[in-house]
Design a protein around this motif. Structure first.
Motif, PDB file in Angstrom:
ATOM      1  N   PRO A   1       2.837   7.205  10.608  1.00  0.00           N
ATOM      2  CA  PRO A   1       1.853   6.116  10.707  1.00  0.00           C
ATOM      3  C   PRO A   1       1.147   5.893   9.368  1.00  0.00           C
ATOM      4  CG  PRO A   1       1.634   7.635  12.554  1.00  0.00           C
ATOM      5  CD  PRO A   1       2.578   8.281  11.577  1.00  0.00           C
ATOM      6  N   GLY A   2       0.857   4.628   9.065  1.00  0.00           N
ATOM      7  CA  GLY A   2       0.162   4.302   7.833  1.00  0.00           C
ATOM      8  C   GLY A   2       1.051   3.502   6.891  1.00  0.00           C
ATOM      9  N   PRO A   3       0.714   3.469   5.598  1.00  0.00           N
ATOM     10  CA  PRO A   3       1.496   2.699   4.616  1.00  0.00           C
ATOM     11  C   PRO A   3       2.963   3.145   4.581  1.00  0.00           C
ATOM     12  CG  PRO A   3      -0.596   3.376   3.669  1.00  0.00           C
ATOM     13  CD  PRO A   3      -0.479   4.093   4.980  1.00  0.00           C
ATOM     14  N   ARG A   4       3.847   2.187   4.310  1.00  0.00           N
ATOM     15  CA  ARG A   4       5.280   2.505   4.278  1.00  0.00           C
ATOM     16  C   ARG A   4       5.682   3.226   3.003  1.00  0.00           C
ATOM     17  NH1 ARG A   4       9.158  -2.277   5.698  1.00  0.00           N
ATOM     18  NH2 ARG A   4       8.117  -3.272   3.917  1.00  0.00           N
ATOM     19  N   LEU A   5       4.928   3.064   1.938  1.00  0.00           N
ATOM     20  CA  LEU A   5       5.209   3.771   0.697  1.00  0.00           C
ATOM     21  C   LEU A   5       4.546   5.144   0.737  1.00  0.00           C
ATOM     22  CD1 LEU A   5       4.821   1.082  -2.122  1.00  0.00           C
ATOM     23  CD2 LEU A   5       6.912   2.291  -1.498  1.00  0.00           C
TER      24      LEU A   5
ATOM     25  N   ALA B   1       3.461  12.264  -8.430  1.00  0.00           N
ATOM     26  CA  ALA B   1       3.260  10.822  -8.601  1.00  0.00           C
ATOM     27  C   ALA B   1       1.795  10.465  -8.400  1.00  0.00           C
ATOM     28  CB  ALA B   1       4.140  10.055  -7.626  1.00  0.00           C
ATOM     29  N   ALA B   2       1.151  11.072  -7.405  1.00  0.00           N
ATOM     30  CA  ALA B   2      -0.259  10.798  -7.156  1.00  0.00           C
ATOM     31  C   ALA B   2      -1.118  11.197  -8.351  1.00  0.00           C
ATOM     32  CB  ALA B   2      -0.713  11.529  -5.899  1.00  0.00           C
TER      33      ALA B   2
ATOM     34  N   LEU C   1      -5.992   9.671  -4.908  1.00  0.00           N
ATOM     35  CA  LEU C   1      -6.558  10.772  -4.150  1.00  0.00           C
ATOM     36  C   LEU C   1      -5.829  10.926  -2.823  1.00  0.00           C
ATOM     37  CD1 LEU C   1     -10.371  10.103  -4.752  1.00  0.00           C
ATOM     38  CD2 LEU C   1      -8.867  11.680  -5.996  1.00  0.00           C
ATOM     39  N   ALA C   2      -5.842  12.121  -2.296  1.00  0.00           N
ATOM     40  CA  ALA C   2      -5.177  12.393  -1.024  1.00  0.00           C
ATOM     41  C   ALA C   2      -5.819  11.590   0.107  1.00  0.00           C
ATOM     42  CB  ALA C   2      -5.243  13.880  -0.707  1.00  0.00           C
ATOM     43  N   GLY C   3      -4.962  10.935   0.895  1.00  0.00           N
ATOM     44  CA  GLY C   3      -5.432  10.185   2.059  1.00  0.00           C
ATOM     45  C   GLY C   3      -6.095   8.862   1.736  1.00  0.00           C
TER      46      GLY C   3
ATOM     47  N   ALA D   1       0.828  -1.203   0.000  1.00  0.00           N
ATOM     48  CA  ALA D   1       0.000   0.000   0.000  1.00  0.00           C
ATOM     49  C   ALA D   1       0.860   1.249   0.000  1.00  0.00           C
ATOM     50  CB  ALA D   1      -0.929  -0.002   1.204  1.00  0.00           C
ATOM     51  N   GLY D   2       0.425   2.242  -0.774  1.00  0.00           N
ATOM     52  CA  GLY D   2       1.090   3.535  -0.835  1.00  0.00           C
ATOM     53  C   GLY D   2       0.106   4.648  -0.561  1.00  0.00           C
ATOM     54  N   LEU D   3       0.630   5.797  -0.108  1.00  0.00           N
ATOM     55  CA  LEU D   3      -0.254   6.887   0.291  1.00  0.00           C
ATOM     56  C   LEU D   3       0.331   8.232  -0.119  1.00  0.00           C
ATOM     57  CD1 LEU D   3      -2.743   7.829   2.023  1.00  0.00           C
ATOM     58  CD2 LEU D   3      -1.131   8.012   3.946  1.00  0.00           C
ATOM     59  N   TRP D   4      -0.555   9.128  -0.573  1.00  0.00           N
ATOM     60  CA  TRP D   4      -0.212  10.539  -0.729  1.00  0.00           C
ATOM     61  C   TRP D   4      -0.943  11.306   0.361  1.00  0.00           C
ATOM     62  CZ3 TRP D   4      -3.325  14.410  -3.897  1.00  0.00           C
ATOM     63  CH2 TRP D   4      -2.745  15.688  -3.810  1.00  0.00           C
ATOM     64  N   ASP D   5      -0.181  12.086   1.138  1.00  0.00           N
ATOM     65  CA  ASP D   5      -0.778  12.756   2.294  1.00  0.00           C
ATOM     66  C   ASP D   5      -1.563  14.016   1.925  1.00  0.00           C
ATOM     67  OD1 ASP D   5       1.205  14.548   1.668  1.00  0.00           O
ATOM     68  OD2 ASP D   5       2.450  14.107   3.423  1.00  0.00           O
ATOM     69  N   GLY D   6      -1.580  14.371   0.640  1.00  0.00           N
ATOM     70  CA  GLY D   6      -2.377  15.510   0.210  1.00  0.00           C
ATOM     71  C   GLY D   6      -1.608  16.814   0.115  1.00  0.00           C
ATOM     72  N   ARG D   7      -0.358  16.835   0.583  1.00  0.00           N
ATOM     73  CA  ARG D   7       0.411  18.074   0.547  1.00  0.00           C
ATOM     74  C   ARG D   7       1.176  18.184  -0.770  1.00  0.00           C
ATOM     75  NH1 ARG D   7       3.908  17.682   5.913  1.00  0.00           N
ATOM     76  NH2 ARG D   7       4.185  15.597   5.006  1.00  0.00           N
TER      77      ARG D   7
END
Length: 296
Positions: A120-124, A130-131, A137-139, A72-78
């Motif tokens: 905290p959350g996904p390591r990627l 990239a998002a 989407l953010a979050g 799992a990967g995440l974009w924090d929205g910033r």
């Protein structure tokens, strides 16, 4: 006996004449050797037409033994600088990678960095660019596949070059001979001599082309610094303009993987390690803290 021998000689002469006529072309010229050559060349052309040549080209090849994760990967929205990048805590050195969104099939080439902060959350963790390229989407976490890339020489088959035309040039049909008047020809040459001399005197002397300045060489294995990888050319141009305004010499290099283009912004080459460190510090002051050394 004499009559029989004469008949035998007449038959031999007739056979020789038929052979000579078989080697003549339409204009009556003897061309037997050319006809034999044409048949031989036609066979060689047919053989060459079915062949292929092989050459080597450089292509991006996935190197899962260098780095490969699917999680799992995440974009924090910033919003983020540096173009397309992904960060992971297991990274040892920066790499160029292929990032795929397994949910929608979107992919993009970007940089891989070590994730320094324990969030905290996904390591990627991925950048805003990239998002956008991956349709995230953010979050909202998505399963991502990240694989390192390497440039390798790959053999590809290409069509063989077309054979040269070896056909016989037809002889001209109407050729006439006209004797030259030596006195008239000599007079024309004398009249043309002053005009040719004036033309040669009026022609300017050729200006020698200066030799190109030699490109600076560096003893460093990685003399350049990569500022970022971008999936949008306008973003790469904007970053290069920012580097130029800060007194650095940026270069934009376009690449393509999987039919999708990307643009890398690099600065350099540095001649020494001290110069490269100074460039890296200067780039970081512009906000691109993830700049790292590359070969080219």
């Amino acid at each position: 006996m004499g009559i029989t021998r004469n008949r035998w000689m007449l038959a031999a002469m007739s056979a020789s004449a038929l052979a000579l006529l078989a080697g003549c072309d339409e204009s009556g010229q003897f061309n037997l050797a050319d006809k034999l050559n044409l048949r031989q060349n036609a066979g060689q052309t047919a053989s060459a037409a079915s062949g292929t040549a092989t050459k080597t080209v450089e292509q991006d090849v996935e190197a899962p033994d260098v780095f490969s994760v699917t999680e799992a990967g995440l974009w924090d929205g910033r919003p983020s600088l540096g173009g397309v990048w992904v960060a992971h805590p297991d990274v040892k050195e920066p790499e160029r990678v292929m990032i795929r969104n397994t949910a929608n099939g979107n992919f993009v080439v970007g940089a891989l960095f070590r994730k320094e902060r324990d969030i905290p959350g996904p390591r990627l963790q991925i950048s805003s660019d990239a998002a956008t390229a991956l349709g995230m989407l953010a979050g909202a976490p998505e399963e991502l596949s990240v694989v390192a890339l390497r440039r390798e020489e790959v053999a590809v088959d290409v069509p063989a070059p077309a054979p040269e035309d070896t056909g016989v040039i037809a002889s001209p049909e109407d050729v006439s001979e006209t004797p030259l008047d030596p006195i008239a020809a000599a007079g024309a040459a004398i009249d043309a001599a002053p005009e040719a001399a004036q033309t040669a005197a009026a022609a300017p002397a050729p200006v020698p082309t200066p030799a190109p300045a030699p490109k600076p060489t560096s003893s460093l294995a990685k003399p350049y610094l990569q500022v970022g990888i971008f999936s949008v050319e306008a973003n790469a141009n904007r970053t290069a303009k920012q580097m130029r305004s800060a007194g650095m010499l940026p270069t934009i290099r376009k690449g393509e993987t999987g039919g999708k283009p990307f643009w890398r912004v690099i600065v350099g080459p540095a001649q020494t390690s001290a110069e490269r460190n100074a460039l890296q510090a200067k780039i970081r002051t512009e906000g691109f803290t993830d700049a790292y050394p590359v070969t080219n």
